[in-house]
Design a protein around this motif. Structure first.
Motif, PDB file in Angstrom:
ATOM      1  N   VAL A 111       8.518  13.299  -7.044  1.00  0.00           N
ATOM      2  CA  VAL A 111       7.865  12.259  -6.256  1.00  0.00           C
ATOM      3  C   VAL A 111       8.906  11.595  -5.370  1.00  0.00           C
ATOM      4  O   VAL A 111      10.025  11.319  -5.815  1.00  0.00           O
ATOM      5  N   LEU A 112       8.550  11.340  -4.117  1.00  0.00           N
ATOM      6  CA  LEU A 112       9.384  10.489  -3.286  1.00  0.00           C
ATOM      7  C   LEU A 112       8.474   9.562  -2.505  1.00  0.00           C
ATOM      8  O   LEU A 112       7.337   9.901  -2.187  1.00  0.00           O
ATOM      9  N   ILE A 113       8.976   8.370  -2.254  1.00  0.00           N
ATOM     10  CA  ILE A 113       8.209   7.375  -1.501  1.00  0.00           C
ATOM     11  C   ILE A 113       9.074   6.900  -0.346  1.00  0.00           C
ATOM     12  O   ILE A 113      10.230   6.493  -0.533  1.00  0.00           O
ATOM     13  N   THR A 143       0.843  -1.189   0.000  1.00  0.00           N
ATOM     14  CA  THR A 143       0.000   0.000   0.000  1.00  0.00           C
ATOM     15  C   THR A 143       0.884   1.248   0.000  1.00  0.00           C
ATOM     16  O   THR A 143       1.946   1.270   0.621  1.00  0.00           O
ATOM     17  N   ILE A 144       0.429   2.268  -0.739  1.00  0.00           N
ATOM     18  CA  ILE A 144       1.074   3.579  -0.749  1.00  0.00           C
ATOM     19  C   ILE A 144      -0.037   4.618  -0.622  1.00  0.00           C
ATOM     20  O   ILE A 144      -0.988   4.602  -1.393  1.00  0.00           O
ATOM     21  N   SER A 145       0.092   5.507   0.334  1.00  0.00           N
ATOM     22  CA  SER A 145      -0.822   6.637   0.468  1.00  0.00           C
ATOM     23  C   SER A 145      -0.066   7.880   0.030  1.00  0.00           C
ATOM     24  O   SER A 145       1.038   8.147   0.523  1.00  0.00           O
ATOM     25  N   LEU A 151      13.761   6.396   2.637  1.00  0.00           N
ATOM     26  CA  LEU A 151      13.506   6.648   1.222  1.00  0.00           C
ATOM     27  C   LEU A 151      13.729   5.367   0.429  1.00  0.00           C
ATOM     28  O   LEU A 151      14.770   4.729   0.542  1.00  0.00           O
ATOM     29  N   VAL A 152      12.737   4.983  -0.385  1.00  0.00           N
ATOM     30  CA  VAL A 152      12.876   3.793  -1.224  1.00  0.00           C
ATOM     31  C   VAL A 152      12.727   4.118  -2.712  1.00  0.00           C
ATOM     32  O   VAL A 152      13.069   3.295  -3.558  1.00  0.00           O
ATOM     33  N   THR A 167       6.631   0.539   6.941  1.00  0.00           N
ATOM     34  CA  THR A 167       6.825  -0.831   7.407  1.00  0.00           C
ATOM     35  C   THR A 167       7.111  -1.692   6.184  1.00  0.00           C
ATOM     36  O   THR A 167       7.176  -1.176   5.063  1.00  0.00           O
ATOM     37  N   GLY A 168       7.220  -2.982   6.367  1.00  0.00           N
ATOM     38  CA  GLY A 168       7.580  -3.889   5.290  1.00  0.00           C
ATOM     39  C   GLY A 168       6.896  -3.637   3.962  1.00  0.00           C
ATOM     40  O   GLY A 168       7.541  -3.554   2.928  1.00  0.00           O
ATOM     41  N   GLU A 169       5.594  -3.503   3.959  1.00  0.00           N
ATOM     42  CA  GLU A 169       4.838  -3.337   2.712  1.00  0.00           C
ATOM     43  C   GLU A 169       3.939  -2.110   2.743  1.00  0.00           C
ATOM     44  O   GLU A 169       2.955  -2.028   2.027  1.00  0.00           O
ATOM     45  N   SER A 170       4.282  -1.147   3.583  1.00  0.00           N
ATOM     46  CA  SER A 170       3.477   0.061   3.746  1.00  0.00           C
ATOM     47  C   SER A 170       4.336   1.289   3.477  1.00  0.00           C
ATOM     48  O   SER A 170       5.413   1.445   4.061  1.00  0.00           O
ATOM     49  N   PHE A 171       3.840   2.171   2.585  1.00  0.00           N
ATOM     50  CA  PHE A 171       4.623   3.308   2.122  1.00  0.00           C
ATOM     51  C   PHE A 171       3.781   4.580   2.115  1.00  0.00           C
ATOM     52  O   PHE A 171       2.562   4.534   1.972  1.00  0.00           O
TER      53      PHE A 171
END
Length: 133
Positions: A44-46, A12-14, A36-37, A50-54
């Motif tokens: 844009v920055l993401i 998930t990304i919000s 930062l990933v 947590t493991g699968e939460s962005f």
């Protein structure tokens, strides 16, 4: 796969619009330890929560007189430790953590540099699917 089969949701990304990506990145890395990933073209920055939460942040105009819809909510089993960390970093909160029995949460509120509310909360309501420790 049939029409009744729900495909998987892997991550998930919000996304939130912000005025200054560097300031936003600095705030969330320094304050909450997000990492930062992904970054693209300075627009844009993401950051990984947590493991699968962005959380994604997109550069854009934010008129000062318009409210910021939504909130960034970080669920933690130790809100008091977050309160102390924020105080140690000099990050202003909207007061000490409070328990809201109507929601079953113990919560602390912070405002980020773009005016978004950041909630750090312990979900104490019965039936909440707590993360595996």
């Amino acid at each position: 796969m049939t029409s009744d089969t729900v495909p998987p949701i892997d991550q998930t990304i919000s996304f939130f619009r912000v005025g200054d990506l560097k300031r936003t990145r600095d705030f969330y890395e320094r304050t909450f330890g997000l990492r930062l990933v992904y970054e693209r073209d300075g627009n844009v920055l993401i950051l990984q929560a947590t493991g699968e939460s962005f959380f994604g942040f997109v550069k854009g105009e934010l008129p000062a007189d318009q409210p910021r819809p939504g909130a960034i909510t970080l669920v933690s089993s130790d809100v008091d430790a977050w309160s102390k960390r924020l105080a140690d970093l000099g990050v202003e909160t909207k007061g000490p953590p409070i328990f809201k029995p109507e929601f079953g949460i113990y919560i602390l509120y912070v405002t980020d540099p773009d005016g978004y509310t950041v909630e750090v909360l312990d979900m104490r309501a019965e039936g909440w699917p707590h993360a595996a420790q």
